[in-house]
Design an enzyme around this catalytic site. Structure first.
Site, PDB file in Angstrom:
ATOM      1  N   ASP A  32      45.549  38.704  31.933  1.00  0.00           N
ATOM      2  CA  ASP A  32      43.987  38.882  32.420  1.00  0.00           C
ATOM      3  C   ASP A  32      43.451  39.042  30.481  1.00  0.00           C
ATOM      4  OD1 ASP A  32      43.668  39.051  34.897  1.00  0.00           O
ATOM      5  OD2 ASP A  32      42.193  39.802  33.861  1.00  0.00           O
ATOM      6  N   ILE A  33      42.177  38.395  31.007  1.00  0.00           N
ATOM      7  CA  ILE A  33      41.197  38.522  29.912  1.00  0.00           C
ATOM      8  C   ILE A  33      39.955  39.022  29.747  1.00  0.00           C
ATOM      9  CG2 ILE A  33      39.102  36.772  31.427  1.00  0.00           C
ATOM     10  CD1 ILE A  33      38.671  35.145  28.757  1.00  0.00           C
ATOM     11  N   GLY A  95      39.185  40.158  47.298  1.00  0.00           N
ATOM     12  CA  GLY A  95      38.354  40.340  45.690  1.00  0.00           C
ATOM     13  C   GLY A  95      39.426  38.891  44.749  1.00  0.00           C
ATOM     14  N   HIS A 102      48.609  34.646  42.501  1.00  0.00           N
ATOM     15  CA  HIS A 102      48.740  35.008  40.874  1.00  0.00           C
ATOM     16  C   HIS A 102      49.000  36.399  41.915  1.00  0.00           C
ATOM     17  CE1 HIS A 102      44.401  34.819  41.770  1.00  0.00           C
ATOM     18  NE2 HIS A 102      44.051  36.153  41.155  1.00  0.00           N
TER      19      HIS A 102
HETATM   20  P1  DGP Z   1      41.589  38.203  41.251  1.00  0.00           P
HETATM   21  O1  DGP Z   1      40.801  38.833  41.326  1.00  0.00           O
HETATM   22  O2  DGP Z   1      42.892  38.667  42.168  1.00  0.00           O
HETATM   23  O3  DGP Z   1      41.407  36.494  41.883  1.00  0.00           O
HETATM   24  O4  DGP Z   1      42.155  37.354  39.534  1.00  0.00           O
HETATM   25  C1  DGP Z   1      41.666  37.189  38.838  1.00  0.00           C
HETATM   26  C2  DGP Z   1      42.043  37.351  37.228  1.00  0.00           C
HETATM   27  O5  DGP Z   1      42.085  36.196  36.685  1.00  0.00           O
HETATM   28  C3  DGP Z   1      40.851  38.539  37.155  1.00  0.00           C
HETATM   29  O6  DGP Z   1      41.352  39.719  35.985  1.00  0.00           O
HETATM   30  C4  DGP Z   1      40.572  37.592  35.566  1.00  0.00           C
HETATM   31  C5  DGP Z   1      41.067  36.846  35.146  1.00  0.00           C
HETATM   32  N1  DGP Z   1      41.088  35.559  34.609  1.00  0.00           N
HETATM   33  C6  DGP Z   1      39.620  34.879  34.977  1.00  0.00           C
HETATM   34  N2  DGP Z   1      39.375  34.498  34.354  1.00  0.00           N
HETATM   35  C7  DGP Z   1      40.667  33.977  33.344  1.00  0.00           C
HETATM   36  C8  DGP Z   1      41.111  33.356  32.230  1.00  0.00           C
HETATM   37  O7  DGP Z   1      39.856  31.735  31.366  1.00  0.00           O
HETATM   38  N3  DGP Z   1      42.000  33.504  31.365  1.00  0.00           N
HETATM   39  C9  DGP Z   1      42.528  34.968  31.265  1.00  0.00           C
HETATM   40  N4  DGP Z   1      43.919  35.212  30.652  1.00  0.00           N
HETATM   41  N5  DGP Z   1      42.246  35.033  32.914  1.00  0.00           N
HETATM   42  C10 DGP Z   1      41.264  34.902  33.434  1.00  0.00           C
END
Ligand code: DGP
Length: 116
Positions: A32-33, A95, A102
């Site tokens: 996760d970023i 959220g 995911h």
């Molecule tokens: P949710 O809030 O449950 O929809 O989780 C989405 C997650 O995705 C959040 O923890 C941040 C992650 N995320 C968003 N954009 C990116 C990205 O460009 N790269 C990565 N690795 N993670 C991302």
């Protein structure tokens, strides 16, 4: 119906870089970023599924693969001794910010219950 331009689809197409931790024919996993724990991995199906709410009986095997992937990664990364948490946010109030199913695999700190 799935959004072809959401971030996770771009990541799977290689248009946005990601730190991949696992990939097979059905599943892709990456860091996760914006980690909220020392280990924070996202495990996603390659199939275009917007969220848990879209799953049907036909997706049972694929849904199981996400959990098996989480379990295998937890073993491989040595997370079992201290424990880990798997979270699937579904819908805006829960959220979910990216409209592609995911599973968050979280570990490396204490977690509260109930979650905030
Ligand atoms: P949710 O809030 O449950 O929809 O989780 C989405 C997650 O995705 C959040 O923890 C941040 C992650 N995320 C968003 N954009 C990116 C990205 O460009 N790269 C990565 N690795 N993670 C991302």
């Amino acid at each position: 119906m799935s959004d072809n331009d959401n971030i996770f689809k771009k990541i799977m197409r290689g248009e946005i870089p990601s730190a991949k931790v696992y990939e097979d024919d059905d599943v892709y996993a990456f860091n996760d970023i914006s980690p909220v724990a020392p280990t924070h991995i996202l495990i996603i199906p390659k199939a275009p599924i917007d969220g848990l709410h879209e799953l049907t009986d036909h997706d049972a095997e694929l849904a199981g693969k996400l959990l098996v992937c989480a379990s295998k990664l937890a073993k491989k990364l040595g997370l079992e001794s201290h424990g880990y948490r798997c979270v699937i946010n579904t819908g805006a109030e829960a959220g979910q910010s990216v409209p592609h199913l995911h599973l968050h695999l979280l570990a490396g700190r204490d977690f509260q219950w109930p979650p905030g």
